[in-house]
Scaffold this motif. Structure first.
Motif, PDB file in Angstrom:
ATOM      1  N   GLU A 156     101.813 154.714  33.398  1.00  0.00           N
ATOM      2  CA  GLU A 156     100.547 155.392  33.140  1.00  0.00           C
ATOM      3  C   GLU A 156     100.899 156.792  32.659  1.00  0.00           C
ATOM      4  O   GLU A 156     101.495 157.575  33.398  1.00  0.00           O
ATOM      5  CB  GLU A 156      99.688 155.459  34.399  1.00  0.00           C
ATOM      6  N   VAL A 157     100.557 157.103  31.400  1.00  0.00           N
ATOM      7  CA  VAL A 157     100.955 158.381  30.816  1.00  0.00           C
ATOM      8  C   VAL A 157      99.810 158.992  30.033  1.00  0.00           C
ATOM      9  O   VAL A 157      98.792 158.347  29.772  1.00  0.00           O
ATOM     10  CB  VAL A 157     102.168 158.201  29.876  1.00  0.00           C
ATOM     11  N   GLU A 158     100.002 160.234  29.630  1.00  0.00           N
ATOM     12  CA  GLU A 158      99.079 160.917  28.724  1.00  0.00           C
ATOM     13  C   GLU A 158      99.672 160.865  27.322  1.00  0.00           C
ATOM     14  O   GLU A 158     100.899 160.856  27.161  1.00  0.00           O
ATOM     15  CB  GLU A 158      98.886 162.379  29.154  1.00  0.00           C
ATOM     16  N   PRO A 159      98.837 160.850  26.290  1.00  0.00           N
ATOM     17  CA  PRO A 159      99.357 160.812  24.909  1.00  0.00           C
ATOM     18  C   PRO A 159     100.315 161.956  24.603  1.00  0.00           C
ATOM     19  O   PRO A 159     101.226 161.811  23.787  1.00  0.00           O
ATOM     20  CB  PRO A 159      98.085 160.910  24.053  1.00  0.00           C
ATOM     21  N   GLY A 160     100.122 163.084  25.256  1.00  0.00           N
ATOM     22  CA  GLY A 160     100.981 164.235  25.000  1.00  0.00           C
ATOM     23  C   GLY A 160     102.306 164.213  25.739  1.00  0.00           C
ATOM     24  O   GLY A 160     103.168 165.074  25.504  1.00  0.00           O
ATOM     25  N   ASN A 161     102.477 163.256  26.649  1.00  0.00           N
ATOM     26  CA  ASN A 161     103.753 163.151  27.357  1.00  0.00           C
ATOM     27  C   ASN A 161     104.870 162.809  26.377  1.00  0.00           C
ATOM     28  O   ASN A 161     104.721 161.944  25.511  1.00  0.00           O
ATOM     29  CB  ASN A 161     103.697 162.065  28.426  1.00  0.00           C
ATOM     30  N   THR A 162     105.993 163.467  26.521  1.00  0.00           N
ATOM     31  CA  THR A 162     107.131 163.176  25.640  1.00  0.00           C
ATOM     32  C   THR A 162     107.839 161.906  26.104  1.00  0.00           C
ATOM     33  O   THR A 162     107.643 161.435  27.236  1.00  0.00           O
ATOM     34  CB  THR A 162     108.136 164.332  25.630  1.00  0.00           C
ATOM     35  N   ILE A 163     108.673 161.371  25.231  1.00  0.00           N
ATOM     36  CA  ILE A 163     109.472 160.202  25.595  1.00  0.00           C
ATOM     37  C   ILE A 163     110.409 160.557  26.746  1.00  0.00           C
ATOM     38  O   ILE A 163     110.660 159.736  27.634  1.00  0.00           O
ATOM     39  CB  ILE A 163     110.277 159.690  24.383  1.00  0.00           C
ATOM     40  N   TYR A 179     117.626 144.004  27.611  1.00  0.00           N
ATOM     41  CA  TYR A 179     116.465 144.879  27.507  1.00  0.00           C
ATOM     42  C   TYR A 179     115.639 144.784  28.783  1.00  0.00           C
ATOM     43  O   TYR A 179     115.470 143.709  29.339  1.00  0.00           O
ATOM     44  CB  TYR A 179     115.586 144.493  26.314  1.00  0.00           C
ATOM     45  N   GLN A 180     115.144 145.921  29.223  1.00  0.00           N
ATOM     46  CA  GLN A 180     114.327 145.966  30.429  1.00  0.00           C
ATOM     47  C   GLN A 180     113.056 146.752  30.135  1.00  0.00           C
ATOM     48  O   GLN A 180     113.107 147.828  29.526  1.00  0.00           O
ATOM     49  CB  GLN A 180     115.111 146.608  31.574  1.00  0.00           C
ATOM     50  N   SER A 181     111.924 146.231  30.554  1.00  0.00           N
ATOM     51  CA  SER A 181     110.634 146.861  30.266  1.00  0.00           C
ATOM     52  C   SER A 181     110.038 147.500  31.514  1.00  0.00           C
ATOM     53  O   SER A 181     110.157 146.967  32.623  1.00  0.00           O
ATOM     54  CB  SER A 181     109.652 145.822  29.700  1.00  0.00           C
ATOM     55  N   TYR A 182     109.390 148.643  31.307  1.00  0.00           N
ATOM     56  CA  TYR A 182     108.741 149.376  32.398  1.00  0.00           C
ATOM     57  C   TYR A 182     107.322 149.742  31.941  1.00  0.00           C
ATOM     58  O   TYR A 182     107.135 150.258  30.833  1.00  0.00           O
ATOM     59  CB  TYR A 182     109.499 150.659  32.722  1.00  0.00           C
ATOM     60  N   THR A 183     106.338 149.494  32.786  1.00  0.00           N
ATOM     61  CA  THR A 183     104.954 149.844  32.479  1.00  0.00           C
ATOM     62  C   THR A 183     104.615 151.175  33.139  1.00  0.00           C
ATOM     63  O   THR A 183     104.841 151.355  34.341  1.00  0.00           O
ATOM     64  CB  THR A 183     103.988 148.752  32.969  1.00  0.00           C
ATOM     65  N   LEU A 203     110.990 158.739  30.397  1.00  0.00           N
ATOM     66  CA  LEU A 203     112.288 158.357  30.961  1.00  0.00           C
ATOM     67  C   LEU A 203     112.477 158.975  32.344  1.00  0.00           C
ATOM     68  O   LEU A 203     113.009 158.332  33.262  1.00  0.00           O
ATOM     69  CB  LEU A 203     113.415 158.788  30.019  1.00  0.00           C
ATOM     70  N   ASN A 204     112.061 160.217  32.486  1.00  0.00           N
ATOM     71  CA  ASN A 204     112.156 160.869  33.801  1.00  0.00           C
ATOM     72  C   ASN A 204     111.291 160.135  34.824  1.00  0.00           C
ATOM     73  O   ASN A 204     111.699 159.935  35.975  1.00  0.00           O
ATOM     74  CB  ASN A 204     111.712 162.325  33.703  1.00  0.00           C
ATOM     75  N   GLN A 205     110.095 159.732  34.408  1.00  0.00           N
ATOM     76  CA  GLN A 205     109.193 159.018  35.317  1.00  0.00           C
ATOM     77  C   GLN A 205     109.818 157.690  35.763  1.00  0.00           C
ATOM     78  O   GLN A 205     109.742 157.322  36.946  1.00  0.00           O
ATOM     79  CB  GLN A 205     107.855 158.764  34.621  1.00  0.00           C
ATOM     80  N   LYS A 247     113.039 157.030  35.825  1.00  0.00           N
ATOM     81  CA  LYS A 247     114.212 157.371  36.643  1.00  0.00           C
ATOM     82  C   LYS A 247     113.804 157.775  38.057  1.00  0.00           C
ATOM     83  O   LYS A 247     114.436 157.374  39.041  1.00  0.00           O
ATOM     84  CB  LYS A 247     114.969 158.520  35.958  1.00  0.00           C
ATOM     85  N   TRP A 248     112.757 158.569  38.173  1.00  0.00           N
ATOM     86  CA  TRP A 248     112.363 159.114  39.468  1.00  0.00           C
ATOM     87  C   TRP A 248     111.491 158.162  40.292  1.00  0.00           C
ATOM     88  O   TRP A 248     111.514 158.213  41.519  1.00  0.00           O
ATOM     89  CB  TRP A 248     111.610 160.435  39.269  1.00  0.00           C
ATOM     90  N   GLU A 249     110.730 157.293  39.616  1.00  0.00           N
ATOM     91  CA  GLU A 249     109.747 156.491  40.351  1.00  0.00           C
ATOM     92  C   GLU A 249     110.022 154.988  40.349  1.00  0.00           C
ATOM     93  O   GLU A 249     109.541 154.281  41.234  1.00  0.00           O
ATOM     94  CB  GLU A 249     108.347 156.732  39.758  1.00  0.00           C
ATOM     95  N   GLN A 250     110.786 154.476  39.360  1.00  0.00           N
ATOM     96  CA  GLN A 250     110.950 153.024  39.271  1.00  0.00           C
ATOM     97  C   GLN A 250     112.386 152.537  39.330  1.00  0.00           C
ATOM     98  O   GLN A 250     112.678 151.537  39.976  1.00  0.00           O
ATOM     99  CB  GLN A 250     110.299 152.502  37.971  1.00  0.00           C
ATOM    100  N   ASP A 251     113.291 153.241  38.642  1.00  0.00           N
ATOM    101  CA  ASP A 251     114.661 152.728  38.530  1.00  0.00           C
ATOM    102  C   ASP A 251     115.654 153.875  38.434  1.00  0.00           C
ATOM    103  O   ASP A 251     115.907 154.423  37.359  1.00  0.00           O
ATOM    104  CB  ASP A 251     114.770 151.826  37.289  1.00  0.00           C
ATOM    105  N   GLY A 252     116.215 154.226  39.562  1.00  0.00           N
ATOM    106  CA  GLY A 252     117.165 155.338  39.605  1.00  0.00           C
ATOM    107  C   GLY A 252     118.485 155.047  38.934  1.00  0.00           C
ATOM    108  O   GLY A 252     119.294 155.959  38.723  1.00  0.00           O
ATOM    109  N   SER A 253     118.726 153.796  38.550  1.00  0.00           N
ATOM    110  CA  SER A 253     119.994 153.444  37.916  1.00  0.00           C
ATOM    111  C   SER A 253     120.000 153.716  36.413  1.00  0.00           C
ATOM    112  O   SER A 253     121.042 153.633  35.766  1.00  0.00           O
ATOM    113  CB  SER A 253     120.315 151.968  38.157  1.00  0.00           C
ATOM    114  N   LEU A 254     118.846 154.028  35.843  1.00  0.00           N
ATOM    115  CA  LEU A 254     118.762 154.267  34.399  1.00  0.00           C
ATOM    116  C   LEU A 254     119.551 155.517  34.033  1.00  0.00           C
ATOM    117  O   LEU A 254     119.392 156.576  34.635  1.00  0.00           O
ATOM    118  CB  LEU A 254     117.301 154.434  33.984  1.00  0.00           C
ATOM    119  N   ALA A 255     120.407 155.399  33.011  1.00  0.00           N
ATOM    120  CA  ALA A 255     121.259 156.517  32.595  1.00  0.00           C
ATOM    121  C   ALA A 255     120.859 157.008  31.209  1.00  0.00           C
ATOM    122  O   ALA A 255     120.715 156.220  30.273  1.00  0.00           O
ATOM    123  CB  ALA A 255     122.723 156.085  32.599  1.00  0.00           C
TER     124      ALA A 255
END
Length: 345
Positions: A24-31, A18-22, A35-37, A39-47
């Motif tokens: 900053e989001v809005e309540p209306g942001n979807t899951i 298991y890997q955790s990522y912190t 995941l896109n955030q 993938k694009w900003e922290q860990d490009g290896s996430l599939a």
């Protein structure tokens, strides 16, 4: 708001963790936004799989906080509220106040009942193969006039509305308890599609299909009626309800001698109709023993019956429940309404 996204990672070379990522989001942001955030900003290896982002394609199905759902449909605010509600239901001694006030954590894992390829991506071969097994296509020989369209009335087409909403996301298959213990069971998605074809006025192979769906526990009798498929379906297809409709079609055509599964249902209804609830003295004997016709089935009852007797759990008498007449009336009313519905069709 801050949120921790805890993701089940998997790699053929590194195993699972298991890997955790912190974030900053809005309540209306979807899951899926989360995941896109990552993938694009922290860990490009996430599939993970995605496509339409509009609850249409079903590609982004995964387990979110323990139940299968579409990442593009569920949002952070609702998930956090759901988690907090669950936490408050736990016995107070098991929950620290700090757990409720800290950064909320959303756990994401791949779907169940399918092998994981990488991270949140699963191999859906069995899902598609089982769908193919029910032959989910309208029979071409039903088209008696090939030179023109095969028209349906609005009433006929309305029979397909609910099952036609299935987007084959795999959520029901992922949560299916029957599939987990019985690899032969085709799954709720396949049987929901199976009923969609049965209900289609253009199809001409209903009898053949029903024989196939009635075969052992790979068809409708493999369903354990756990209700999970209905509870997680994002399109309200209610696969368990569709399986029940197929069972109803089979039961109308078969008598109690056809199979143990059919006998189980018929005996259950008959005993409840007679006494308001199940007479346990008769139920197993009639189902497994086939009304004393199946010697092998009766012998199977021996060990269980003996243990039940020794532990004084075998009832020697039976008293009908209060309101048995009302139960009987309800059963007859349901049967009458079903018969009238068939006539109207």
């Amino acid at each position: 708001m801050q949120v921790i996204i805890k993701i089940a990672r998997h790699d053929q070379n590194s195993g699972s963790w298991y890997q955790s990522y912190t974030l900053e989001v809005e309540p209306g942001n979807t899951i899926l936004d989360c995941l896109n955030q990552i993938k694009w900003e922290q860990d490009g290896s996430l599939a993970f799989r995605k496509n339409c982002r509009n609850t249409i394609c079903g590609s982004c199905a995964m387990r979110i906080n323990g139940r299968s759902a579409l990442a593009c449909k569920e949002n952070v605010g609702n998930e956090v509220a759901r988690l907090q509600e669950l936490m408050t239901r736990v016995v107070s001694s098991e929950v620290e106040e700090s757990d409720l006030k800290g950064i909320p954590e959303i756990t994401i894992a791949p779907m169940g009942n399918m092998p994981v390829i990488k991270d949140l991506v699963v191999d859906m071969a069995s899902f598609w193969n089982n769908l193919e097994a029910v032959d989910p296509y309208v029979s071409t020989n039903a088209r008696k006039v090939p030179e023109r369209e095969f028209l349906q009335t609005p009433s006929e087409r309305s029979q397909l509305d609910q099952t036609g909403n299935c987007i084959l996301c795999g959520a029901c298959y992922s949560e299916c308890n029957a599939r987990e213990v019985n690899p032969d069971f085709v799954g709720p998605h396949a049987l929901a599609k199976a009923y969609r074809i049965l209900a289609d006025s253009r199809d001409a192979q209903s009898e053949t299909r029903l024989e196939n769906y009635n075969e052992g526990t790979k068809g409708v009798w493999g369903c354990t009626r756990c209700f999970y498929c209905n509870s997680v379906c994002p399109m309200d297809v209610a696969p368990m309800d569709q399986i029940g409709k197929i069972k109803g079609e089979i039961l109308q055509r078969k008598d109690a001698q056809a199979s143990r599964s059919i006998r189980h249902r018929k005996v259950l209804v008959d005993l409840v109709k007679k006494g308001g609830w199940v007479d346990e003295r008769k139920f197993a004997v009639l189902v497994l023993g086939n009304y004393f016709r199946d010697i092998k089935g009766l012998l199977e009852l021996g060990p269980v019956g003996l243990r039940t007797l020794l532990r004084r759990k075998l009832p020697f008498d039976f008293e009908p429940s209060l309101g048995a007449d009302q139960v009987r009336s309800l059963i007859e009313s349901v049967r009458k309404r079903k018969a009238e519905g068939k006539e109207h069709k």
